[in-house]
Design a protein around this motif. Structure first.
Motif, PDB file in Angstrom:
ATOM      1  N   ARG A 150      36.572  28.826  43.426  1.00  0.00           N
ATOM      2  CA  ARG A 150      37.007  29.730  44.503  1.00  0.00           C
ATOM      3  C   ARG A 150      35.860  30.007  45.466  1.00  0.00           C
ATOM      4  O   ARG A 150      36.047  30.064  46.681  1.00  0.00           O
ATOM      5  N   GLY A 193      35.258  27.551  48.090  1.00  0.00           N
ATOM      6  CA  GLY A 193      36.334  27.389  49.062  1.00  0.00           C
ATOM      7  C   GLY A 193      37.444  26.446  48.649  1.00  0.00           C
ATOM      8  O   GLY A 193      38.190  25.977  49.504  1.00  0.00           O
ATOM      9  N   ILE A 194      37.555  26.166  47.346  1.00  0.00           N
ATOM     10  CA  ILE A 194      38.707  25.374  46.904  1.00  0.00           C
ATOM     11  C   ILE A 194      39.908  26.312  46.820  1.00  0.00           C
ATOM     12  O   ILE A 194      39.814  27.401  46.263  1.00  0.00           O
ATOM     13  N   LEU A 199      31.222  39.958  45.764  1.00  0.00           N
ATOM     14  CA  LEU A 199      32.539  39.385  45.451  1.00  0.00           C
ATOM     15  C   LEU A 199      33.615  39.908  46.401  1.00  0.00           C
ATOM     16  O   LEU A 199      34.602  39.221  46.670  1.00  0.00           O
ATOM     17  N   SER A 202      33.322  37.945  49.604  1.00  0.00           N
ATOM     18  CA  SER A 202      33.895  36.605  49.434  1.00  0.00           C
ATOM     19  C   SER A 202      35.396  36.597  49.274  1.00  0.00           C
ATOM     20  O   SER A 202      35.991  35.527  49.179  1.00  0.00           O
ATOM     21  N   GLY A 203      35.998  37.775  49.147  1.00  0.00           N
ATOM     22  CA  GLY A 203      37.454  37.821  49.049  1.00  0.00           C
ATOM     23  C   GLY A 203      37.988  37.675  47.635  1.00  0.00           C
ATOM     24  O   GLY A 203      39.197  37.633  47.427  1.00  0.00           O
ATOM     25  N   VAL A 204      37.074  37.593  46.646  1.00  0.00           N
ATOM     26  CA  VAL A 204      37.530  37.510  45.246  1.00  0.00           C
ATOM     27  C   VAL A 204      38.079  38.872  44.823  1.00  0.00           C
ATOM     28  O   VAL A 204      39.046  38.965  44.082  1.00  0.00           O
ATOM     29  N   ARG A 257      41.722  35.197  52.023  1.00  0.00           N
ATOM     30  CA  ARG A 257      41.508  34.678  50.675  1.00  0.00           C
ATOM     31  C   ARG A 257      40.183  33.920  50.615  1.00  0.00           C
ATOM     32  O   ARG A 257      39.662  33.490  51.657  1.00  0.00           O
ATOM     33  N   PRO A 258      39.606  33.781  49.389  1.00  0.00           N
ATOM     34  CA  PRO A 258      38.262  33.208  49.287  1.00  0.00           C
ATOM     35  C   PRO A 258      38.081  31.888  50.030  1.00  0.00           C
ATOM     36  O   PRO A 258      37.074  31.710  50.724  1.00  0.00           O
ATOM     37  N   HIS A 259      39.045  30.954  49.922  1.00  0.00           N
ATOM     38  CA  HIS A 259      38.813  29.658  50.570  1.00  0.00           C
ATOM     39  C   HIS A 259      38.837  29.786  52.090  1.00  0.00           C
ATOM     40  O   HIS A 259      38.189  28.998  52.784  1.00  0.00           O
ATOM     41  N   VAL A 306      35.277  31.085  52.958  1.00  0.00           N
ATOM     42  CA  VAL A 306      34.315  29.983  52.921  1.00  0.00           C
ATOM     43  C   VAL A 306      34.470  29.136  54.185  1.00  0.00           C
ATOM     44  O   VAL A 306      33.484  28.722  54.799  1.00  0.00           O
TER      45      VAL A 306
END
Lengths: 287, 234
Positions: free
Chosen positions: A180, A183-184, B45, B48-50, B69-71, B74
């Protein structure tokens, strides 16, 4: 010793083993990537076989067209399996996910008994010639089964090791948080995993009818055998499941022929228990 | 570059962050120091959206990211090197790096990035075929940073990169972090090792039990009684 009998049993074992391989590969994939024990995997295979019966006898499709249609439909259904029975429960204990997939398997089994009844149904095969190779009788349908199983599993292996999607899938299985944070889209990976696994399960189903009848009751025993294979190989190890599935299929047939037909079913579980006692992580598992 | 405004974050019913506000300008290297359990990892975290904040906003270069969302985060250029490194242990060093750059389509761009990133970590380039799980602790930390850099982030979140490493390795990492920052990367460094963090960063925030208790230029933070007593043992 009559070698013809030995070779005949090797062939019979290869047929069973091929089904174990393709079945266990899907089961193992879902566990390896998602840490989910999919108790409905057997019923997805059963549904593949029963739907093939319906589209061939009901809609009049040929075996190959029908099989392709069923596998594609069941693969798409894998998306729903994830979104309805797996994903909503992932934050909770692993037991909750097991129970939700058990619930799905009961619904599929009992729903199928209502729709199709418990009588086994024969499916018209495209060709089923018996060929005598040496002293061994093999069927062309059986050869098709073996060929398709190994092609599918080889395809899965190449997908996991050589494509970006496959590598992302393995990465997600090895470390969800790590995946995660780079960025997957792990939700998409989980969707794809169940799509592929359901497609493989249904493929096993449409292949089983090449050597036996379609019946709503074929899923449960297959699930237990599948677990035996996956546990002996090591949970989540797809390549190990292939080797063990084949080995167990062949040795089971030889055991049935030369030692005891009665205890043939028990053979798999004895192997499973011995492996669990000596090597709890499975033959190819890592601790 | 990054604006964190009055962030409140809870795990279930337990609130971990209370009205945390932190800001980073473009190209800055800012540190957040604090004891174990101060909420530093939770803070990263959440960026990063976790984790999702209860209230408060996180803005990256003018764009709200606290509901992404995390991706997606990123994709906007945030790299995160987590505390536990979170590598893919059964994959090779090269495969881990490849995963870091999984968004890159063009082969040429991937190779350029790989070369640039390995330039910072010569030790890793000797071990590209080795499984990540077999690396030493220091090498794993380097790989975790390298993997994040493969996504070519604008902002790098570093969570306790010095944890559990030998002093000589920590010095090497510190040099690399400074180099990256000099090359224009904005860095948010979270550390328990206050000496290291205050040496690297120009500005610092001090967190205690989920609250920012002190902030400012590292010089003035170093002078404050609180930090001298609690973190530097002076």
């Amino acid at each position: 010793m009559n070698w013809d009998i030995v070779f005949q049993q090797l062939w019979n074992g290869l047929l069973n083993g091929s089904i174990y391989v393709i079945f266990a590969a899907g089961l193992s994939l879902v566990f390896g990537v998602m840490r989910v024990i999919n108790m409905a995997h057997g019923e997805l295979t059963m549904l593949g076989a029963m739907l093939l019966f319906t589209v061939t006898s009901g809609l009049g499709l040929g075996y190959f067209t029908g099989a392709a249609l069923v596998v594609i439909l069941m693969a798409l259904a894998g998306f729903l399996v994830n979104r309805v029975t797996v994903r909503p429960f992932l934050g909770h204990s692993e037991l909750v996910v097991i129970l939700s997939t058990v619930a799905l398997s009961f619904m599929l089994l009992n729903g199928s008994l209502v729709v199709w009844g418990s009588e086994p149904k024969g499916v018209d095969e495209p060709f089923n010639e018996i060929v005598k190779v040496g002293g061994v009788y093999v069927t062309t349908a059986g050869m098709l089964l073996v060929g398709v199983c190994f092609t599918a599993v080889l395809g899965l292996y190449l997908m996991l090791t050589h494509t970006k999607l496959g590598k992302k899938t393995r990465a997600t299985g090895q470390n969800l948080l790590g995946a995660r944070l780079i960025g997957i889209n792990t939700t998409a990976v989980y969707d794809t995993t169940l799509i592929v696994a359901s497609g493989l399960a249904a493929l096993a189903g449409v292949l089983i009818v090449l050597v036996s009848a379609a019946s709503p009751n074929l899923g449960q025993p297959l699930l237990i055998t599948g677990f035996a294979v996956v546990i002996v190989a090591g949970m989540g190890n797809v390549a190990g499941a292939v080797a063990v599935g084949l080995f167990l299929g062949v040795t089971e047939a030889l055991f049935g022929q030369f030692i005891s037909t009665y205890y043939r079913q028990g053979y798999l579980y004895v192997v499973m228990i011995i492996v669990l006692l000596l090597r709890p992580q499975g033959l190819f598992g890592r601790r | 570059m990054l604006e964190i405004d009055s962030l409140n974050v809870s795990y279930g019913r337990v609130q971990v962050l209370f009205d945390v506000s932190i800001s980073l300008g473009e190209g800055e290297l800012v540190t957040v120091i604090g004891a174990n359990g101060a909420g530093k990892t939770t803070l990263l975290l959440t960026v990063s959206g976790v984790l999702r904040p209860q209230t408060g906003t996180i803005t990256l270069a003018g764009e709200r990211i606290d509901n992404l969302r995390p991706h997606e985060i990123v994709g906007l250029g945030v790299g995160h090197v987590p505390q536990g490194k979170e590598l893919f242990p059964a994959m090779t060093v090269l495969e881990n790096l490849e995963m870091g750059a999984h968004r890159v389509k063009a082969d040429k761009e991937y190779r350029e990035r790989l070369e640039r990133v390995l330039g910072y970590f010569p030790r890793l380039s000797e071990r590209v075929r080795q499984r990540a799980g077999t690396l030493s602790g220091g090498e794993q930390q380097m790989l975790a940073i390298a993997r994040a850099l493969m996504a070519a982030p604008r902002l790098l979140l570093l969570d306790e990169p010095s944890a559990g490493l030998a002093p000589i390795i920590v010095d090497q990492l510190a040099e690399i972090i400074l180099d990256l920052n000099r090359a224009g990367l904005t860095v948010l460094l979270v550390e328990q090792n206050a000496f290291l963090a205050l040496e690297l960063a120009r500005r610092a925030y001090v967190m205690e039990s989920g609250i920012v208790v002190e902030s400012g230029e590292t010089g003035s933070v170093l002078e404050s009684d609180l930090v001298r007593r609690a973190y530097l043992g002076l």
